[in-house]
Design a protein around this motif. Structure first.
Motif, PDB file in Angstrom:
ATOM      1  N   CYS A 145     -95.012  27.246  -0.102  1.00 28.62           N
ATOM      2  CA  CYS A 145     -95.692  26.178  -0.830  1.00 28.62           C
ATOM      3  C   CYS A 145     -96.126  25.049   0.106  1.00 28.62           C
ATOM      4  O   CYS A 145     -96.870  24.167  -0.313  1.00 28.62           O
ATOM      5  CB  CYS A 145     -94.766  25.603  -1.900  1.00 28.62           C
ATOM      6  N   CYS A 147     -91.045  29.359  -6.488  1.00 26.31           N
ATOM      7  CA  CYS A 147     -91.735  30.556  -6.012  1.00 26.31           C
ATOM      8  C   CYS A 147     -90.784  31.664  -5.540  1.00 26.31           C
ATOM      9  O   CYS A 147     -91.217  32.777  -5.288  1.00 26.31           O
ATOM     10  CB  CYS A 147     -92.704  30.193  -4.889  1.00 26.31           C
ATOM     11  N   CYS A 188     -90.289  24.438   1.913  1.00 28.81           N
ATOM     12  CA  CYS A 188     -90.745  25.767   1.529  1.00 28.81           C
ATOM     13  C   CYS A 188     -91.998  26.113   2.337  1.00 28.81           C
ATOM     14  O   CYS A 188     -93.013  25.413   2.242  1.00 28.81           O
ATOM     15  CB  CYS A 188     -91.042  25.823   0.029  1.00 28.81           C
ATOM     16  N   HIS A 206     -86.405  28.801  -3.272  1.00 27.07           N
ATOM     17  CA  HIS A 206     -87.191  27.784  -3.959  1.00 27.07           C
ATOM     18  C   HIS A 206     -87.238  28.151  -5.435  1.00 27.07           C
ATOM     19  O   HIS A 206     -87.629  29.275  -5.779  1.00 27.07           O
ATOM     20  CB  HIS A 206     -88.591  27.718  -3.343  1.00 27.07           C
TER      21      HIS A 206
HETATM   22 ZN   LIG Z   1     -92.065  27.540  -2.735  1.00 29.52          ZN
END
Ligand SMILES: [Zn+2]
Length: 69
Positions: free
Chosen positions: A15, A44, A12, A41
């Protein structure tokens, strides 16, 4: 009977985290004949792509990932 779930994971970019689980993964085939999973994801909501081998792509589709090619 053993229950085995193939988790589709990727990196990701939001993140900056490896191995995040993709929700509702779709399996795509690349122009070069490789396979790629595309999903969001689960934490998020950012779209995450992950390259995968044919074996893993087949397994993921058996486990319910959507075939998108
Ligand atoms: Zn993420």
């Amino acid at each position: 009977m053993q229950e085995e779930t193939t988790m589709v994971t990727g990196y990701c970019v939001k993140c900056k985290e490896k191995g995040v689980e993709l929700s509702a993964p779709e399996i795509h085939q690349t122009a070069k004949g490789g396979f790629m999973a595309k999903g969001k994801h689960s934490v998020c909501g950012t779209t995450v792509c992950a390259m995968m081998s044919k074996d893993n792509a087949d397994k993921a589709m058996e486990d319910g990932a959507k075939k998108a090619f």
